[in-house]
Design a protein around this motif. Structure first.
Motif, PDB file in Angstrom:
ATOM      1  N   VAL A 181       0.837  -1.203   0.000  1.00 31.72           N
ATOM      2  CA  VAL A 181       0.000   0.000   0.000  1.00 31.72           C
ATOM      3  C   VAL A 181       0.869   1.249   0.000  1.00 31.72           C
ATOM      4  O   VAL A 181       0.629   2.193  -0.768  1.00 31.72           O
ATOM      5  CB  VAL A 181      -0.944  -0.006   1.223  1.00 31.72           C
ATOM      6  CG1 VAL A 181      -1.621   1.346   1.378  1.00 31.72           C
ATOM      7  CG2 VAL A 181      -1.994  -1.100   1.075  1.00 31.72           C
ATOM      8  N   ALA A 182       1.899   1.258   0.861  1.00 29.21           N
ATOM      9  CA  ALA A 182       2.791   2.419   0.911  1.00 29.21           C
ATOM     10  C   ALA A 182       3.514   2.608  -0.421  1.00 29.21           C
ATOM     11  O   ALA A 182       3.733   3.734  -0.873  1.00 29.21           O
ATOM     12  CB  ALA A 182       3.804   2.257   2.038  1.00 29.21           C
ATOM     13  N   GLY A 183       3.858   1.493  -1.077  1.00 26.74           N
ATOM     14  CA  GLY A 183       4.547   1.576  -2.349  1.00 26.74           C
ATOM     15  C   GLY A 183       3.685   2.105  -3.479  1.00 26.74           C
ATOM     16  O   GLY A 183       4.207   2.595  -4.487  1.00 26.74           O
ATOM     17  N   ARG A 207      11.576  -6.717  10.508  1.00 27.84           N
ATOM     18  CA  ARG A 207      10.698  -7.869  10.571  1.00 27.84           C
ATOM     19  C   ARG A 207      10.433  -8.414   9.169  1.00 27.84           C
ATOM     20  O   ARG A 207      10.418  -7.665   8.184  1.00 27.84           O
ATOM     21  CB  ARG A 207       9.364  -7.501  11.226  1.00 27.84           C
ATOM     22  CG  ARG A 207       9.462  -7.214  12.709  1.00 27.84           C
ATOM     23  CD  ARG A 207       8.087  -6.923  13.292  1.00 27.84           C
ATOM     24  NE  ARG A 207       7.484  -5.752  12.662  1.00 27.84           N
ATOM     25  CZ  ARG A 207       7.741  -4.497  13.006  1.00 27.84           C
ATOM     26  NH1 ARG A 207       8.608  -4.239  13.976  1.00 27.84           N
ATOM     27  NH2 ARG A 207       7.147  -3.496  12.399  1.00 27.84           N
ATOM     28  N   GLY A 208      10.215  -9.718   9.091  1.00 26.53           N
ATOM     29  CA  GLY A 208       9.885 -10.328   7.818  1.00 26.53           C
ATOM     30  C   GLY A 208       8.629  -9.703   7.223  1.00 26.53           C
ATOM     31  O   GLY A 208       7.641  -9.495   7.923  1.00 26.53           O
ATOM     32  N   GLY A 209       8.688  -9.403   5.946  1.00 30.69           N
ATOM     33  CA  GLY A 209       7.549  -8.790   5.261  1.00 30.69           C
ATOM     34  C   GLY A 209       7.629  -7.294   5.147  1.00 30.69           C
ATOM     35  O   GLY A 209       6.932  -6.698   4.326  1.00 30.69           O
ATOM     36  N   SER A 210       8.484  -6.650   5.956  1.00 29.20           N
ATOM     37  CA  SER A 210       8.544  -5.190   5.934  1.00 29.20           C
ATOM     38  C   SER A 210       9.721  -4.653   5.128  1.00 29.20           C
ATOM     39  O   SER A 210       9.844  -3.448   4.943  1.00 29.20           O
ATOM     40  CB  SER A 210       8.615  -4.634   7.364  1.00 29.20           C
ATOM     41  OG  SER A 210       9.858  -4.952   7.958  1.00 29.20           O
ATOM     42  N   SER A 211      10.601  -5.538   4.646  1.00 27.21           N
ATOM     43  CA  SER A 211      11.800  -5.064   3.944  1.00 27.21           C
ATOM     44  C   SER A 211      11.457  -4.344   2.643  1.00 27.21           C
ATOM     45  O   SER A 211      12.260  -3.561   2.143  1.00 27.21           O
ATOM     46  CB  SER A 211      12.746  -6.231   3.662  1.00 27.21           C
ATOM     47  OG  SER A 211      12.112  -7.219   2.877  1.00 27.21           O
ATOM     48  N   ARG A 212      10.266  -4.609   2.096  1.00 26.75           N
ATOM     49  CA  ARG A 212       9.869  -3.944   0.848  1.00 26.75           C
ATOM     50  C   ARG A 212       9.142  -2.627   1.095  1.00 26.75           C
ATOM     51  O   ARG A 212       8.758  -1.947   0.139  1.00 26.75           O
ATOM     52  CB  ARG A 212       8.991  -4.872   0.012  1.00 26.75           C
ATOM     53  CG  ARG A 212       9.738  -6.065  -0.567  1.00 26.75           C
ATOM     54  CD  ARG A 212       8.863  -6.909  -1.456  1.00 26.75           C
ATOM     55  NE  ARG A 212       7.803  -7.560  -0.698  1.00 26.75           N
ATOM     56  CZ  ARG A 212       6.820  -8.279  -1.235  1.00 26.75           C
ATOM     57  NH1 ARG A 212       6.754  -8.409  -2.551  1.00 26.75           N
ATOM     58  NH2 ARG A 212       5.908  -8.854  -0.479  1.00 26.75           N
ATOM     59  N   HIS A 213       8.931  -2.279   2.355  1.00 25.26           N
ATOM     60  CA  HIS A 213       8.262  -1.015   2.639  1.00 25.26           C
ATOM     61  C   HIS A 213       9.142   0.135   2.150  1.00 25.26           C
ATOM     62  O   HIS A 213      10.352   0.154   2.402  1.00 25.26           O
ATOM     63  CB  HIS A 213       8.003  -0.872   4.137  1.00 25.26           C
ATOM     64  CG  HIS A 213       7.045   0.221   4.478  1.00 25.26           C
ATOM     65  ND1 HIS A 213       7.376   1.561   4.373  1.00 25.26           N
ATOM     66  CD2 HIS A 213       5.755   0.187   4.911  1.00 25.26           C
ATOM     67  CE1 HIS A 213       6.351   2.291   4.730  1.00 25.26           C
ATOM     68  NE2 HIS A 213       5.356   1.478   5.060  1.00 25.26           N
ATOM     69  N   PRO A 214       8.572   1.104   1.427  1.00 29.76           N
ATOM     70  CA  PRO A 214       9.393   2.190   0.874  1.00 29.76           C
ATOM     71  C   PRO A 214      10.202   2.950   1.918  1.00 29.76           C
ATOM     72  O   PRO A 214      11.338   3.338   1.653  1.00 29.76           O
ATOM     73  CB  PRO A 214       8.352   3.106   0.208  1.00 29.76           C
ATOM     74  CG  PRO A 214       7.193   2.229  -0.085  1.00 29.76           C
ATOM     75  CD  PRO A 214       7.165   1.197   1.006  1.00 29.76           C
ATOM     76  N   ALA A 215       9.642   3.159   3.114  1.00 28.45           N
ATOM     77  CA  ALA A 215      10.382   3.880   4.153  1.00 28.45           C
ATOM     78  C   ALA A 215      11.572   3.067   4.645  1.00 28.45           C
ATOM     79  O   ALA A 215      12.649   3.612   4.903  1.00 28.45           O
ATOM     80  CB  ALA A 215       9.453   4.222   5.314  1.00 28.45           C
ATOM     81  N   GLY A 234       4.256   9.285   7.103  1.00 27.18           N
ATOM     82  CA  GLY A 234       4.195   8.414   8.262  1.00 27.18           C
ATOM     83  C   GLY A 234       5.459   8.475   9.091  1.00 27.18           C
ATOM     84  O   GLY A 234       6.288   9.378   8.938  1.00 27.18           O
ATOM     85  N   THR A 235       5.608   7.498   9.990  1.00 24.24           N
ATOM     86  CA  THR A 235       6.725   7.470  10.935  1.00 24.24           C
ATOM     87  C   THR A 235       7.508   6.179  10.801  1.00 24.24           C
ATOM     88  O   THR A 235       6.920   5.093  10.708  1.00 24.24           O
ATOM     89  CB  THR A 235       6.203   7.598  12.380  1.00 24.24           C
ATOM     90  OG1 THR A 235       5.528   8.847  12.533  1.00 24.24           O
ATOM     91  CG2 THR A 235       7.351   7.525  13.384  1.00 24.24           C
TER      92      THR A 235
END
Length: 298
Positions: free
Chosen positions: A83-85, A268-276, A92-93
């Motif tokens: 969603v962020a991508g 955490r696993g799954g968050s490495s692709r978060h743009p931030a 956000g923070t």
């Protein structure tokens, strides 16, 4: 259908250890947490907790539920990242934890890079040693942790966490200026007992055939440096402490294979692709590269 909020409470208890710790972290009362977990037990139809002295621990069925909850939360992390991508611009923070020397030298230039590229992103930084920051990352108190690993002393791996190497940080023996005797005949300053740095340092000295006289203990590398500068102790100091500046105390090389600590980032696993997260890792890598270049020029 199990309630995700209650499943998260069970997971928090697994990671934080006590009902009081869960309540404090989530701003609930312990009785409220206990009540919600009792409701979850009724939903599942089997006991999920069992008493151990004054505390409780998860039953086998509770552990099974937490394992599945971890998988669900990882998928939610992936959804959050996607969603962020899909948005234009980062907002956000991002909650970041770093140990002292990384906080002193890597965090300021990283914040400068992030502010220039993503002015709407709020970065919250906490100074914390990896042994406290990594469990807090698993408990979702942080989004990214800068951690360290000392040579010959690998840290425990957790399958739900993802690591990316950042840099290698040289470690050197620091002696007071004009010291006549070698390191074996001087007082020492080291990190507290039980820390990875202390275990590595003690092993290094013992492998050399002597027991260090540790008179001062602190996690504060600036205090270590000050004690060396004023002639009170020998120390093992990381190059990161100098931030590209000329060292203020004599430094000696350590034996081969024991000369540097590994610096890395953990999410955490799954968050490495978060743009931030990606943006922060890229900024940290640039800051580390620039620091290496500056040190090389010096």
């Amino acid at each position: 259908m199990f309630d995700l909020h209650r499943l998260r409470l069970l997971r928090e208890l697994k990671h934080r250890g006590t009902l009081a710790a869960v309540a404090a972290a989530l701003s609930y009362s312990p009785s409220s947490v206990s009540q919600q977990l009792s409701v979850l037990e009724k939903e599942v139809g089997v006991p999920l907790l069992e008493p151990v002295g004054r505390r409780v621990r998860l039953t086998e069925q509770g552990e099974i539920l937490v394992a599945h909850t971890e998988a669900v939360l990882e998928r939610l992390e992936q959804a959050r990242a996607e969603v962020a991508g899909s948005l234009t611009g980062l907002t956000g923070t991002l909650r970041l934890a770093a140990f002292q020397t990384a906080a002193l030298t890597l965090i300021p230039p990283t914040l400068t890079l992030l502010r220039a590229a993503h002015p709407a992103l709020r970065v919250h930084v906490t100074e914390a040693e990896p042994e406290a920051a990594l469990p807090a990352l698993r408990a979702r108190d942080f989004d990214l942790v800068i951690a360290e690993e000392y040579p010959g002393h690998p840290h425990p791996r957790h399958p739900e966490l993802e690591e990316v190497d950042l840099s290698q940080d040289a470690l050197r023996l620091a002696l007071p200026a004009g010291a006549g005797e070698g390191p074996a005949g001087r007082p020492w300053v080291m990190e507290p007992e039980g820390t990875p740095a202390r275990r590595w340092a003690m092993a290094l000295c013992r492998d050399a055939g002597w027991e260090p006289d540790v008179r001062y203990e602190s996690t504060d590398m600036l205090l270590h440096l000050r004690l060396v500068e004023q002639g009170h102790a020998a120390a093992l100091l990381p190059d990161l402490l100098w931030c590209g500046r000329k060292p203020t105390v004599p430094l000696l090389e350590l034996p081969g294979g024991r000369r540097s600590r590994r610096l890395f980032t953990v999410v955490r696993g799954g968050s490495s692709r978060h743009p931030a997260v990606r943006a922060c890792r890229e900024a940290l890598a640039r800051a580390a590269q620039e620091l290496d270049r500056t040190a090389g020029d010096g």
